[in-house]
Each structure stands twice: as C-alpha cells, then as structure tokens.
Design an enzyme around this catalytic site. Structure first.
Site, PDB file in Angstrom:
ATOM      1  N   SER A 284      32.391  -6.375   6.094  1.00  0.00           N
ATOM      2  CA  SER A 284      31.178  -6.945   6.555  1.00  0.00           C
ATOM      3  C   SER A 284      31.661  -8.638   7.428  1.00  0.00           C
ATOM      4  CB  SER A 284      30.462  -7.475   5.560  1.00  0.00           C
ATOM      5  OG  SER A 284      29.188  -8.404   5.943  1.00  0.00           O
TER       6      SER A 284
ATOM      7  N   SER B   2      13.372  -6.866   5.850  1.00  0.00           N
ATOM      8  CA  SER B   2      14.070  -5.670   5.594  1.00  0.00           C
ATOM      9  C   SER B   2      15.376  -5.441   6.013  1.00  0.00           C
ATOM     10  CB  SER B   2      13.212  -4.481   5.772  1.00  0.00           C
ATOM     11  OG  SER B   2      12.095  -4.325   5.007  1.00  0.00           O
ATOM     12  N   SER B   3      16.163  -6.584   5.943  1.00  0.00           N
ATOM     13  CA  SER B   3      17.744  -6.408   6.279  1.00  0.00           C
ATOM     14  C   SER B   3      18.280  -5.268   5.514  1.00  0.00           C
ATOM     15  CB  SER B   3      18.409  -7.455   6.332  1.00  0.00           C
ATOM     16  OG  SER B   3      18.217  -8.134   4.759  1.00  0.00           O
TER      17      SER B   3
ATOM     18  N   THR C  84       1.094  -1.284   0.093  1.00  0.00           N
ATOM     19  CA  THR C  84       0.084   0.049   0.174  1.00  0.00           C
ATOM     20  C   THR C  84       0.744   1.171  -0.206  1.00  0.00           C
ATOM     21  OG1 THR C  84      -0.178  -0.274   2.160  1.00  0.00           O
ATOM     22  CG2 THR C  84      -2.062  -0.756   1.106  1.00  0.00           C
ATOM     23  N   ASP C  85       2.103   1.078   0.337  1.00  0.00           N
ATOM     24  CA  ASP C  85       2.897   2.086   0.596  1.00  0.00           C
ATOM     25  C   ASP C  85       3.091   3.044  -0.834  1.00  0.00           C
ATOM     26  OD1 ASP C  85       4.641   0.349  -0.599  1.00  0.00           O
ATOM     27  OD2 ASP C  85       6.437   0.789   1.269  1.00  0.00           O
TER      28      ASP C  85
ATOM     29  N   GLY D  53      16.579 -12.313   3.449  1.00  0.00           N
ATOM     30  CA  GLY D  53      15.652 -12.777   2.633  1.00  0.00           C
ATOM     31  C   GLY D  53      14.281 -13.568   3.261  1.00  0.00           C
ATOM     32  N   ALA D  54      14.222 -13.057   4.535  1.00  0.00           N
ATOM     33  CA  ALA D  54      13.000 -13.304   5.102  1.00  0.00           C
ATOM     34  C   ALA D  54      11.729 -12.542   4.937  1.00  0.00           C
ATOM     35  CB  ALA D  54      13.190 -13.772   6.467  1.00  0.00           C
TER      36      ALA D  54
ATOM     37  N   ASP E 152       9.820   0.552   4.607  1.00  0.00           N
ATOM     38  CA  ASP E 152      10.564  -0.264   5.376  1.00  0.00           C
ATOM     39  C   ASP E 152      11.774   0.706   6.185  1.00  0.00           C
ATOM     40  OD1 ASP E 152       9.668  -2.404   4.236  1.00  0.00           O
ATOM     41  OD2 ASP E 152      11.093  -2.774   2.922  1.00  0.00           O
TER      42      ASP E 152
ATOM     43  N   TYR F 120       8.026  -7.302  -8.271  1.00  0.00           N
ATOM     44  CA  TYR F 120       7.694  -6.313  -7.419  1.00  0.00           C
ATOM     45  C   TYR F 120       7.381  -4.890  -8.233  1.00  0.00           C
ATOM     46  CZ  TYR F 120       7.977  -2.825  -3.669  1.00  0.00           C
ATOM     47  OH  TYR F 120       7.433  -2.018  -2.774  1.00  0.00           O
TER      48      TYR F 120
HETATM   49  C1  GLA Z   1       8.980  -4.415   0.425  1.00  0.00           C
HETATM   50  C2  GLA Z   1       8.968  -2.889   0.124  1.00  0.00           C
HETATM   51  C3  GLA Z   1       8.192  -1.941   0.879  1.00  0.00           C
HETATM   52  C4  GLA Z   1       6.797  -2.369   0.559  1.00  0.00           C
HETATM   53  C5  GLA Z   1       6.578  -3.795   0.815  1.00  0.00           C
HETATM   54  C6  GLA Z   1       5.114  -4.491   0.775  1.00  0.00           C
HETATM   55  O1  GLA Z   1       9.316  -4.561   1.867  1.00  0.00           O
HETATM   56  O2  GLA Z   1      10.438  -2.345   0.343  1.00  0.00           O
HETATM   57  O3  GLA Z   1       8.286  -0.734   0.342  1.00  0.00           O
HETATM   58  O4  GLA Z   1       6.034  -1.978  -0.652  1.00  0.00           O
HETATM   59  O5  GLA Z   1       7.508  -4.631   0.204  1.00  0.00           O
HETATM   60  O6  GLA Z   1       4.290  -3.829   1.662  1.00  0.00           O
END
Ligand code: GLA
Length: 378
Positions: A65, A122-123, A33-34, A118-119, A169, A219
C-alpha cells in the site's frame, strides 16, 4: 497516480502488471435504506483506488500500500489472514471469491488512492471492488457477474471487517457510470441509470474531519432496530411497512425503535420523489428532500453529530438548494447541491464559521460523477 504505481510496482517486483481502478461513491438520497430493502440513489465519483496486479505463480499474495507505506503478505487459506486491517479487505475478497467456487492464484499488487478516508465516501468499497473486478478479470475470465462482485465486497465487510453493511457502496462502486446516478431497488435489485446533468449546480462535499468513536458498533445497532420492528410487524423488511402499520404497533416497541423505523419508512418515499423531481429538472424539490433526510437522520435515526448539523445549518443560511449528512454517519461529510452563483460564498462562509466554532476548516471535496470499477488502459 498511475506512473507512481507503475514505478513502485517495477521497483518492488521487477516486472509490470495490469492496472485496475474503482471509485468511491456519493449518495444523493436514500440513506440506511439498503439493508431495509428500500431504494438508494448513489453514483461513483472521480476519487479512486488504483492497483497494479500481476499473477506471481505461487499461492501467496504480496501487496504494497503506497499510502500507508506498508507491505502485507498472506496465503490463500483462511488461517493465513493478515494482521493489517487494510490487507484484510483484500484477503476477504480472495476468500469470498474462492468460497463461491471462483479461482484466485497468488499475485503481487501495489495500490494507492485518493478517496478521502473516514469521510463517508466508501474508500473500503472502492478497494474491495477494485480487487474483486481485477481478480475476476485475471483469474476468472470475467465470468463472475457484476452483482456477485458487489456481494463479494459486501460479504468481505460482514465476514472480515465486522460491518453488517447493505449493498449500496459496493453496488455503486462496481456499476458506477460517468454522468449517471443509479436508483437501485435493494429488494428486487433492479436498477436504473439517471443522467445527472445538474446544469447551473455543483455537487460538493464538506468533510467535517470528525469521526466519532463507534463504540458498540452503532451502525449494526441501527440495523438491529430495523430488523426488530420488521419482525414485530411480521414483514420481511421495513420496505413492506408504512406509517399506519408502524403506528399500530407503537405501544409494543421501544420509542427508539419507533423513530428508527419512522425515518426509514419516510426515506423510502423521499428517494422516489427525488427521482421524479430529477427527471423533471425540479432541483428545488430534490434539495428540499435532502434537507428532510438530514432532519430524519439527525433527530429520528440519530446518526448525525453537532458538527454535521452545524454544516447543515450553514448551508440553509447560505441558501444552498439541498444539504444533508451522507453515508453511514457518526461523522464524515455533508453532501450539498449548490447553485453556481452562491457556490463561492457558501464555501467561504462554511470554512470560516466552522473554523470559528471547531478550530479547523471542513475539507471541500467537489465531486464529478464518474465510472466505477474498470481496467485502466494506457
Ligand atoms: C454505509 C453502508 C451502506 C449504507 C450506508 C447508509 O455506507 O456501507 O451499506 O447502509 O452506510 O446509507
């Protein structure tokens, strides 16, 4: 993690730096939705990326790293982009700060993290906001405001990583506050903290460990569908659409675009319903909406997969209050709102059944809502 980073930094660079950290995120509801100007409802979690950083008096950035066991070095000019993907996030942050008139000088850094990769946690946003926050503190006297820090992370994804993501994120990672979820209106950028004290419940993620190949960048394709429909409707984003308007143009758009937009329109209302329910302590409604979101993401938005649908089915069978695929999709994890008394049974059943079907157990990740980007004090 802190002492390991400290000692490796000392060993590599022979000095001490300052420690910064930022967090991965969950999102209770409000998926995809963002970038449609809608609402999201995320929170930062107790899984972080932590970095020790010190200016080095040159125009070079040297980063190690710990988790990947790789070293990267780059200059601060556009033509000096590093080869390693992970280092491009840091390079992108530097470039985006400079592009906005901010200051970045050479620095040395060592970082590590425990945000599962990868989970769907948002790493990458955690890495971006950790460095954005740090460089704001080290070189800009904290004059760059927090929204700009989030946008710097988002632009890094757009311009250096090929993901045309929304702001959720990076927002969650920068603004996260312990024990609070945040409702962000992605059109006005107004946000509100909602204390999340789900007494008697646990929030747990089940990571399927499945990552489906993202050929053709699905995406970005979802985003394009939404933008096409918004254009046909003559509105800026799908935030301004409703089912009546969508149904009126149904014949002039593809079936695929119709269902993508339908999901987004419905999800917008679900976020608001969940916020209301949460304030009233009505966890049943929160959970019901989470299941509806899963259904929409699976059937209409088509970002789920058989493995995650199966985890969702198991949650239903076990009487879990709410469950759904979380994050961008195409693999990753489900987020589950589970009553304490059925928690153990749910986890055991999910592990067993998933293993029987797919040959490995999902990884169980309990989460605690925690602070976002910050300086780590001794
Ligand atoms: C990823 C994107 C976000 C958002 C989500 C889905 O995490 O980085 O901006 O669009 O997918 O809600």
């Amino acid at each position: 993690m802190k002492s390991k980073i400290n000692s490796i930094f000392k060993e590599k660079f022979g000095k001490n730096g300052t420690l910064y950290a930022s967090a991965g995120r969950i999102n209770l509801i409000g998926e995809h939705t963002d970038y449609n100007g809608g609402f999201v409802f995320p929170g930062a979690i107790d899984k972080v990326i932590m970095a020790e950083i010190a200016p080095n008096g040159t125009d070079k950035v040297r980063v190690f790293s710990i988790d990947i066991n790789e070293f990267a070095e780059f200059g601060l000019n556009e033509s000096d982009a590093p080869a390693q993907q992970w280092a491009r996030y840091i390079f992108g942050i530097c470039r985006e700060i400079i592009k906005r008139g901010g200051k970045v000088e050479g620095f040395d850094a060592v970082f590590a993290g425990n945000v599962p990769l990868g989970a769907g946690l948002s790493s990458s946003a955690a890495l971006e906001s950790c460095f954005a926050f740090a460089l704001n503190d080290l070189f800009n006297g904290n004059t760059i405001d927090k929204f700009e820090l989030a946008r710097i992370g988002q632009s890094t994804e757009h311009n250096y990583c090929g993901v045309n993501c929304g702001i959720m994120d990076q927002f969650a990672s920068v603004f996260g506050k312990k024990d609070n979820l945040m409702r962000l209106d992605c059109r006005s950028m107004e946000y509100e903290y909602f204390p999340f004290k789900a007494d008697g419940y646990k929030l747990v993620l089940l990571d399927s460990k499945v990552k489906h190949a993202l050929v053709d960048s699905p995406y970005n394709k979802r985003r394009e569908s939404c933008e096409r429909v918004a254009k046909t409707l003559g509105v800026e984003t799908l935030r301004d659409a409703d089912m009546e308007k969508l149904n009126a143009i149904r014949d002039s758009i593809t079936a695929e675009d119709y269902f993508r937009a339908k999901y987004v329109i419905e999800e917008k209302d679900r976020v608001l319903a969940v916020c209301d329910a949460l304030v009233k302590g009505d966890m049943e409604t929160v959970g019901e909406k989470m299941y509806e979101t899963h259904e929409g993401l699976s059937k209409d938005y088509e970002v789920s997969c058989v493995e995650l649908d199966y985890l969702n089915d198991i949650a239903r069978e076990c009487g879990v209050t709410g469950s759904r695929i979380m994050g961008g999709g195409f693999g990753g994890c489900t987020i589950n709102l589970v009553k304490d008394e059925i928690y153990d049974n749910f986890i055991e059943t999910a592990k067993k059944k998933f293993n029987e079907k797919y040959g490995h157990e999902p990884v169980v990740i309990p989460v605690v809502i925690s602070d976002g980007a910050h300086k780590v004090l001794d």
